[in-house]
Design a protein around this motif. Structure first.
Motif: not given
Length: 357
Positions: A30-53
């Motif tokens: 996941x490549x994201x600049x994290x502007x106002x509209x990008x939020x890592x809270x939206x990915x909390x459910x999968x952030x621990x996956x070993x297949x997610x970077x």
């Protein structure tokens, strides 16, 4: 597969990332600049996956893009990173030109350089999927302007963008197709209708109305509220995008729509009716509806013919507008902390996009 998703912390991007991690064995960068509209809270459910970077990178930064490609070696790119709010583009078009046009150019060149150095089998399997909007087509005849069967956007519809946002997206679409034609770079384009669903930043119509209604604020309707949009539940869109990147044909364009044409006033009234049931109060929520000056250059009707997606890739939306909207409202009711966290001091659901004379 290993898929590089740009804008994966945004509304549609996060739905794509969640879908792929939960429903496939693929790996996501996941490549994201994290502007106002990008939020890592939206990915909390999968952030621990070993297949997610995650890589916090601006697509306008070519050196960082090269590093990401060389480090992670993706098999495909799904390009969703974009400035996307029409009202913001009216008052501040520069960010849209920079991100949507220059950023897409940088990403294309970084991806092409990486692709050129792959071995033959990897090169043949690679694809660059550019995710765009139906707004590049301009608008369609409205029922009060034309009798009989009304036309739909098809993959052959000519481009006629109306706003700085849609013009910047049209430009990026043209760049992607030019890189295919000129360099043989393997691209696919999709154009979608209006998305709605969980994790939507509250500058957009549906989350704005839900949150304003709950707080007793005005529910602003542009003009007469008769503008028509085709509404697509974001999780249906995520399924469609994965279908395209894994099964779509190089060089093709696919239109993705929800088969749900609704006037804006209908959308707001339906939200109010559902809230009357789920969170009743002494007065009806519809009494909070107000009418405000229309958006400059406001397109009157969008509607997509997504029969190509159905016939060639066996995709159709699962959610009706009614089922998807109820799920969306229930999600916002259950996730008030997310709503509070994504709204900082720079945006408090005020109107954007007015032109000062």
């Amino acid at each position: 597969m290993k898929i590089l998703v740009t804008g994966g912390a945004g509304f549609i991007g996060s739905a794509v990332v969640r879908h792929i991690i939960v429903n496939t064995q693929d790996t996501i960068i996941n490549l994201d600049k994290l502007t106002y509209a990008g939020n890592l809270e939206s990915l909390k459910s999968i952030e621990g996956s070993e297949r997610y970077f995650f890589e916090q990178v601006d697509i306008c930064d070519r050196a960082e893009l090269d590093r990401v490609f060389n480090t992670h070696k993706p098999d495909a790119v799904m390009h969703l990173a974009a400035e996307s709010h029409v009202d913001r583009s009216i008052t501040g078009p520069s960010d849209f030109i920079q991100t949507n046009i220059v950023g897409t150019y940088n990403l294309l060149e970084a991806a092409r350089n990486y692709w050129n150095n792959l071995d033959i089998s990897a090169k043949e399997a690679f694809r660059f999927h550019h995710i765009s909007t139906d707004e590049v087509y301009g608008d369609l005849p409205h029922p009060d302007e034309q009798e009989g069967v009304l036309p739909l956007f098809t993959e052959q519809t000519s481009y006629a963008p109306s706003s700085p946002y849609s013009a910047s997206k049209a430009s990026s679409d043209h760049l992607v197709r030019a890189w295919l034609r000129t360099y043989g770079f393997p691209t696919i384009v999709t154009n979608c209708s209006n998305n709605y669903g969980p994790y939507h930043f509250p500058e957009k119509l549906i989350p704005l109305v839900i949150l304003n209604a709950l707080e007793g604020k005005d529910l602003p309707i542009y003009g007469k509220g008769d503008q028509i949009r085709d509404w697509l539940y974001v999780e249906d869109h995520a399924r469609a995008l994965y279908k395209v990147v894994t099964e779509g044909a190089i060089g093709e364009t696919y239109n993705i729509g929800g088969h749900n044409e609704k006037q804006n006033i209908e959308v707001v009234q339906t939200i109010c009716n559902i809230l009357d049931t789920l969170v009743p109060k002494d007065t009806r929520y519809a009494e909070q509806i107000t009418y405000v000056t229309d958006r400059p250059g406001h397109d009157r009707r969008y509607a997509i013919d997504s029969s190509k997606m159905s016939s060639e890739l066996n995709w159709t939306p699962v959610e009706t507008f009614e089922t998807g909207l109820r799920k969306t409202i229930e999600w916002y009711l259950a996730n008030q902390s997310w709503c509070k966290n994504v709204q900082d001091g720079s945006y408090q659901r005020e109107r954007l996009g007015e032109i000062n004379s």
